[in-house]
Motif scaffolding. Structure first.
Motif, PDB file in Angstrom:
ATOM      1  N   CYS A 241      13.545  -5.861   1.131  1.00 45.71           N
ATOM      2  CA  CYS A 241      13.364  -5.112   2.367  1.00 45.71           C
ATOM      3  C   CYS A 241      11.980  -4.470   2.411  1.00 45.71           C
ATOM      4  O   CYS A 241      11.285  -4.520   3.434  1.00 45.71           O
ATOM      5  CB  CYS A 241      14.458  -4.055   2.499  1.00 45.71           C
ATOM      6  N   TYR A 242      11.564  -3.882   1.302  1.00 44.78           N
ATOM      7  CA  TYR A 242      10.260  -3.230   1.237  1.00 44.78           C
ATOM      8  C   TYR A 242       9.131  -4.242   1.458  1.00 44.78           C
ATOM      9  O   TYR A 242       8.186  -3.975   2.197  1.00 44.78           O
ATOM     10  CB  TYR A 242      10.080  -2.502  -0.102  1.00 44.78           C
TER      11      TYR A 242
ATOM     12  N   ALA B 211       8.862  -4.987   5.043  1.00 40.89           N
ATOM     13  CA  ALA B 211       8.242  -3.860   5.746  1.00 40.89           C
ATOM     14  C   ALA B 211       6.730  -3.873   5.534  1.00 40.89           C
ATOM     15  O   ALA B 211       5.950  -3.626   6.475  1.00 40.89           O
ATOM     16  CB  ALA B 211       8.836  -2.543   5.257  1.00 40.89           C
TER      17      ALA B 211
ATOM     18  N   ALA C 169       4.351   1.235   4.531  1.00 42.96           N
ATOM     19  CA  ALA C 169       5.563   0.421   4.396  1.00 42.96           C
ATOM     20  C   ALA C 169       6.726   1.266   3.908  1.00 42.96           C
ATOM     21  O   ALA C 169       7.867   1.094   4.350  1.00 42.96           O
ATOM     22  CB  ALA C 169       5.311  -0.747   3.436  1.00 42.96           C
ATOM     23  N   HIS C 170       6.444   2.211   3.020  1.00 45.87           N
ATOM     24  CA  HIS C 170       7.483   3.105   2.503  1.00 45.87           C
ATOM     25  C   HIS C 170       8.044   3.995   3.621  1.00 45.87           C
ATOM     26  O   HIS C 170       9.229   4.295   3.643  1.00 45.87           O
ATOM     27  CB  HIS C 170       6.920   3.949   1.360  1.00 45.87           C
TER      28      HIS C 170
ATOM     29  N   CYS D  23      10.199   1.205   5.909  1.00 49.22           N
ATOM     30  CA  CYS D  23      11.303   0.443   5.319  1.00 49.22           C
ATOM     31  C   CYS D  23      12.650   1.159   5.467  1.00 49.22           C
ATOM     32  O   CYS D  23      12.779   2.333   5.111  1.00 49.22           O
ATOM     33  CB  CYS D  23      11.001   0.216   3.831  1.00 49.22           C
TER      34      CYS D  23
ATOM     35  N   SER E 112      13.846   2.678   2.226  1.00 45.26           N
ATOM     36  CA  SER E 112      13.091   3.892   1.903  1.00 45.26           C
ATOM     37  C   SER E 112      13.582   5.066   2.743  1.00 45.26           C
ATOM     38  O   SER E 112      13.699   6.188   2.251  1.00 45.26           O
ATOM     39  CB  SER E 112      11.593   3.667   2.140  1.00 45.26           C
TER      40      SER E 112
END
Length: 140
Positions: free
Chosen positions: A57-58, A61, A118-119, A122, A125
């Motif tokens: 997923c990360y 993202a 991205a964090h 996501c 996250s």
């Protein structure tokens, strides 16, 4: 929230049982790692499954953020390290995550900026924010 997709997995026997997704694509035995007092074995475990899901997923993202910013990524590698340890606050356990992010050809400061964005973006996250420690590490 209006659900766009729902994943359904049935578990039997906890950490030393088995898992199976409703569509049958994911079907594995589970084994308690030796480090947690179990016998080890050929089965997977919840930490590996969470690591795979979060890492995938990360990285998606990260690709989304890079695309929005006009940055071309090549040969990206995200290694998601999920650790489990003691939680002194209640005598149970807690998780921690370290994302090792490799962005070949991207200057270090830009790589850090993309990783942080991205964090923020996501869904994994977002779900873990404020609940577990997540470290982002740019690796060469």
């Amino acid at each position: 929230m209006k659900a766009l997709y729902t994943a359904t997995t049935t578990v039997h026997g906890g950490r030393e049982g088995s898992i199976e997704s409703s569509d049958g694509v994911l079907k594995h035995n589970l084994s308690m790692p030796k480090e947690l007092g179990g016998p080890g074995g050929s089965g997977t475990n919840p930490e590996q499954l969470f690591s795979a899901g979060y890492g995938a997923c990360y990285e998606s993202a990260l690709a989304n953020i890079a695309r929005k910013e006009g940055v071309k990524l090549h040969d990206v590698e995200v290694t998601c390290n999920v650790s489990i340890g003691n939680d002194d606050s209640d005598g149970g356990f807690r998780l921690a995550v370290r994302m090792d992010v490799k962005l070949p050809g991207i200057e270090h400061d830009k790589a850090e900026e993309l990783a942080k964005k991205a964090h923020e973006f996501c869904p994994y996250s977002k779900a873990t924010r404020g609940n577990i420690e997540v470290e982002l590490k740019i690796v060469d």
